[in-house]
Motif scaffolding. Sequence first.
Motif, mmCIF file in Angstrom:
data_model
loop_
_atom_site.group_PDB
_atom_site.id
_atom_site.type_symbol
_atom_site.label_atom_id
_atom_site.label_comp_id
_atom_site.label_asym_id
_atom_site.label_seq_id
_atom_site.Cartn_x
_atom_site.Cartn_y
_atom_site.Cartn_z
ATOM 1 N N GLY A 49 54.488 46.955 -21.156
ATOM 2 C CA GLY A 49 53.184 46.722 -21.775
ATOM 3 C C GLY A 49 52.015 46.866 -20.824
ATOM 4 O O GLY A 49 50.954 46.251 -21.035
ATOM 5 N N ILE A 50 52.183 47.671 -19.788
ATOM 6 C CA ILE A 50 51.125 47.912 -18.809
ATOM 7 C C ILE A 50 50.577 49.321 -19.039
ATOM 8 O O ILE A 50 51.317 50.302 -18.954
ATOM 9 N N GLN A 51 49.289 49.431 -19.331
ATOM 10 C CA GLN A 51 48.705 50.733 -19.626
ATOM 11 C C GLN A 51 48.508 51.548 -18.347
ATOM 12 O O GLN A 51 47.796 51.121 -17.440
ATOM 13 N N PRO A 52 49.112 52.739 -18.238
ATOM 14 C CA PRO A 52 48.850 53.583 -17.068
ATOM 15 C C PRO A 52 47.466 54.234 -17.167
ATOM 16 O O PRO A 52 47.094 54.782 -18.214
ATOM 17 N N ILE A 53 46.711 54.130 -16.090
ATOM 18 C CA ILE A 53 45.422 54.806 -15.967
ATOM 19 C C ILE A 53 45.550 55.770 -14.791
ATOM 20 O O ILE A 53 45.927 55.361 -13.689
ATOM 21 N N GLY A 54 45.263 57.040 -15.015
ATOM 22 C CA GLY A 54 45.553 58.045 -14.011
ATOM 23 C C GLY A 54 44.338 58.573 -13.285
ATOM 24 O O GLY A 54 43.441 59.158 -13.911
ATOM 25 N N PHE A 55 44.302 58.358 -11.957
ATOM 26 C CA PHE A 55 43.237 59.012 -11.185
ATOM 27 C C PHE A 55 43.743 60.356 -10.652
ATOM 28 O O PHE A 55 44.930 60.660 -10.720
ATOM 29 N N CYS A 56 42.833 61.176 -10.168
ATOM 30 C CA CYS A 56 43.133 62.562 -9.756
ATOM 31 C C CYS A 56 43.761 63.354 -10.906
ATOM 32 O O CYS A 56 44.751 64.085 -10.705
ATOM 33 N N PRO A 57 43.243 63.273 -12.133
ATOM 34 C CA PRO A 57 43.951 63.882 -13.274
ATOM 35 C C PRO A 57 44.037 65.399 -13.223
ATOM 36 O O PRO A 57 44.915 65.975 -13.867
ATOM 37 N N ILE A 58 43.157 66.062 -12.465
ATOM 38 C CA ILE A 58 43.273 67.522 -12.343
ATOM 39 C C ILE A 58 43.667 67.919 -10.924
ATOM 40 O O ILE A 58 43.529 69.073 -10.519
ATOM 41 N N GLY A 59 44.166 66.936 -10.146
ATOM 42 C CA GLY A 59 44.586 67.226 -8.786
ATOM 43 C C GLY A 59 43.491 67.054 -7.752
ATOM 44 O O GLY A 59 43.650 67.443 -6.596
ATOM 45 N N SER A 60 42.363 66.478 -8.159
ATOM 46 C CA SER A 60 41.277 66.096 -7.260
ATOM 47 C C SER A 60 40.904 67.191 -6.259
ATOM 48 O O SER A 60 41.013 67.000 -5.044
ATOM 49 N N PRO A 61 40.404 68.332 -6.736
ATOM 50 C CA PRO A 61 40.025 69.405 -5.811
ATOM 51 C C PRO A 61 38.879 69.041 -4.870
ATOM 52 O O PRO A 61 38.726 69.664 -3.820
ATOM 53 N N SER A 62 38.089 68.018 -5.218
ATOM 54 C CA SER A 62 36.974 67.621 -4.348
ATOM 55 C C SER A 62 37.263 66.325 -3.598
ATOM 56 O O SER A 62 36.341 65.670 -3.116
ATOM 57 N N ARG A 63 38.548 65.968 -3.462
ATOM 58 C CA ARG A 63 38.892 64.738 -2.756
ATOM 59 C C ARG A 63 38.468 64.827 -1.285
ATOM 60 O O ARG A 63 38.315 65.927 -0.744
ATOM 61 N N PRO A 64 38.328 63.677 -0.617
ATOM 62 C CA PRO A 64 37.887 63.684 0.781
ATOM 63 C C PRO A 64 38.824 64.474 1.686
ATOM 64 O O PRO A 64 40.033 64.561 1.444
ATOM 65 N N ASP A 65 38.267 65.023 2.754
ATOM 66 C CA ASP A 65 39.061 65.806 3.699
ATOM 67 C C ASP A 65 40.183 64.978 4.319
ATOM 68 O O ASP A 65 41.262 65.507 4.628
ATOM 69 N N ARG A 66 39.946 63.663 4.486
ATOM 70 C CA ARG A 66 40.962 62.807 5.113
ATOM 71 C C ARG A 66 42.225 62.702 4.270
ATOM 72 O O ARG A 66 43.283 62.296 4.771
ATOM 73 N N ASP A 67 42.109 63.041 2.982
ATOM 74 C CA ASP A 67 43.264 62.941 2.089
ATOM 75 C C ASP A 67 43.974 64.275 1.898
ATOM 76 O O ASP A 67 44.864 64.393 1.047
ATOM 77 N N ARG A 68 43.602 65.282 2.679
ATOM 78 C CA ARG A 68 44.215 66.600 2.522
ATOM 79 C C ARG A 68 45.284 66.838 3.592
ATOM 80 O O ARG A 68 45.076 66.523 4.754
ATOM 81 N N THR A 69 46.402 67.379 3.164
ATOM 82 C CA THR A 69 47.471 67.747 4.095
ATOM 83 C C THR A 69 47.937 69.162 3.749
ATOM 84 O O THR A 69 47.752 69.631 2.614
ATOM 85 N N PRO A 70 48.539 69.869 4.712
ATOM 86 C CA PRO A 70 48.892 71.278 4.501
ATOM 87 C C PRO A 70 49.862 71.528 3.350
ATOM 88 O O PRO A 70 49.866 72.628 2.769
ATOM 89 N N ASP A 71 50.688 70.540 3.003
ATOM 90 C CA ASP A 71 51.694 70.766 1.961
ATOM 91 C C ASP A 71 51.213 70.378 0.565
ATOM 92 O O ASP A 71 51.998 70.377 -0.387
ATOM 93 N N ASP A 72 49.945 70.061 0.394
ATOM 94 C CA ASP A 72 49.412 69.726 -0.923
ATOM 95 C C ASP A 72 49.470 70.945 -1.840
ATOM 96 O O ASP A 72 49.264 72.084 -1.403
ATOM 97 N N VAL A 73 49.719 70.691 -3.121
ATOM 98 C CA VAL A 73 49.694 71.765 -4.111
ATOM 99 C C VAL A 73 48.433 71.627 -4.957
ATOM 100 O O VAL A 73 47.764 70.593 -4.949
#
Length: 341
Positions: free
Chosen positions: A217-241
């Motif tokens: 009974g816990i509602q999932p709320i999803g962030f980064c729903p399109i893969g967050s193309p504008s996410r901060p540089d600190r969150d980027r790694t070479p193996d990201d899709v």
Amino acid sequence: MINGANDIIDPQLVPYRILRGGDKIPAIGMGTFGSDRYTAEQVAAAVKGAAEVGFRLFDCASVYGNESLIGDAFQEIMRSGVKREELFITSKVWNDMHGRGDVLLSCAKSLKDLKLDYIDLYFIHWPFPNFHPKGAPPDYRDPSARPYIHEEYMETWYQMERLVKAGYVRHIGTSNMTVSKLKLLLRDCTIMPAANEMELHPCFQQPELFQFCLDHGIQPIGFCPIGSPSRPDRDRTPDDVVDIEDPVVVRIAKAHGVHPAIICIKWAVQRGQIPIPFSIHRDKYVSNLRCTIEDPLTEEEMEELATVDKNCRLIKGQVFLWEGANDWRDLWDVINPTMNP
């Protein structure tokens, strides 16, 4: 760009979910995390514009540093005729405010900044007090950072429960959790979490955690729903899709005559989670909202999209690691063994 009356969507047409206790929450929301790319003024203007076109759910957080200006936008929205009870507003307590009494102070500040009498849903942003000071290098390690300690988390959760009992918030929720941590929380809490905010997009579907939330009974709320193309540089790694470049997503988007990002949002809404996309551009957030009420994906397309999961976590949280941790996976997998059964 879409302009004028044609870009207004009747909020009554937007699908919704039912939270524990019976309250309705829109099936899509507007995120407000843009502090690494956009000014607080731009985010607040986008919130006002999103409300004008029909958005009613807004996902905020104290650490975003823009709640005060967003609060001004909420006041303008309500002066325009939108009632407070028509809005569903969330916020979050940040990692450095988990101490005894700090949760109340954090909530009080968010209420003041957002210029509200209550918050609809209040989250614990991350399940530990680890934080990364502004301006610190990406490899900085907070000397007090440590693995998840359940007793500490429950001290914070019980303060959240007090907020509900006092009427400052309507619901409380978790964020960036795992199944093992949620099991401990459900064992010990006296007020159940209404929602869990988690990273969810076609290339990171978290099926086990997603189903666990639904089963309890816990509602999932999803962030980064399109893969967050504008996410901060600190969150980027070479193996990201990149979700919007996945061949299946692209092919289905062509079949519907829309951008691949729209397919990601349609998939999220039809799957049962609540996506919270963010954009400062009116044509984009109009499209994000409109796609929930027209041209649904077929069952076959939903089944195809289930196959594109690559278990690719984009927001790994590596800046919150402690000295001696192996890598970012420890952040999600390790529970302090000395303080838990």
